[in-house]
Motif scaffolding. Sequence first.
Motif, short mmCIF file in Angstrom:
data_model
loop_
_atom_site.label_atom_id
_atom_site.label_comp_id
_atom_site.label_asym_id
_atom_site.label_seq_id
_atom_site.Cartn_x
_atom_site.Cartn_y
_atom_site.Cartn_z
N ARG A 71 0.82 -1.22 0.00
CA ARG A 71 0.00 0.00 0.00
C ARG A 71 0.86 1.27 0.00
N GLN A 72 1.93 1.22 -0.80
CA GLN A 72 2.81 2.37 -0.97
C GLN A 72 2.40 3.14 -2.22
N ASN A 73 2.75 4.41 -2.27
CA ASN A 73 2.48 5.24 -3.44
C ASN A 73 3.51 4.93 -4.52
N TYR A 74 3.02 4.50 -5.68
CA TYR A 74 3.89 4.15 -6.80
C TYR A 74 3.26 4.69 -8.08
N ALA A 75 4.10 5.23 -8.96
CA ALA A 75 3.62 5.67 -10.26
C ALA A 75 4.68 5.36 -11.30
N CYS A 76 4.23 5.03 -12.49
CA CYS A 76 5.10 4.89 -13.65
C CYS A 76 4.62 5.90 -14.67
N LEU A 77 5.52 6.80 -15.07
CA LEU A 77 5.16 7.90 -15.95
C LEU A 77 6.04 7.88 -17.20
#
Length: 95
Positions: A71-77
């Motif tokens: 439940r960690q904040n992760y993003a792939c941009l």
Amino acid sequence: MREKKIEVYFDWAVQRIGGRTWKFTSPGRKGVADRIACLPDGQTWFVELKTKGGRLSELQKLFQTEMALLRQNYACLWTKEQIDGFITTVSRDSR
């Protein structure tokens, strides 16, 4: 656009809203996100940056899954437009 330019733009965009980013490498552990972004409201994000058309390696996909399970904040941009959308979203969430 080269991945380095995407990273520079991401760093600039996060700084513009008062946050900071750090290039992240983890010796002995491949697949971790490129950047850690700390936002002024206390949010911390693990962010993978790719060029348009780039793809996640299997180890990067595993890291993405682990972050979701934890439940960690992760993003792939991939693009400047996605970075702009990310900045808009995290800025709105911090209000």
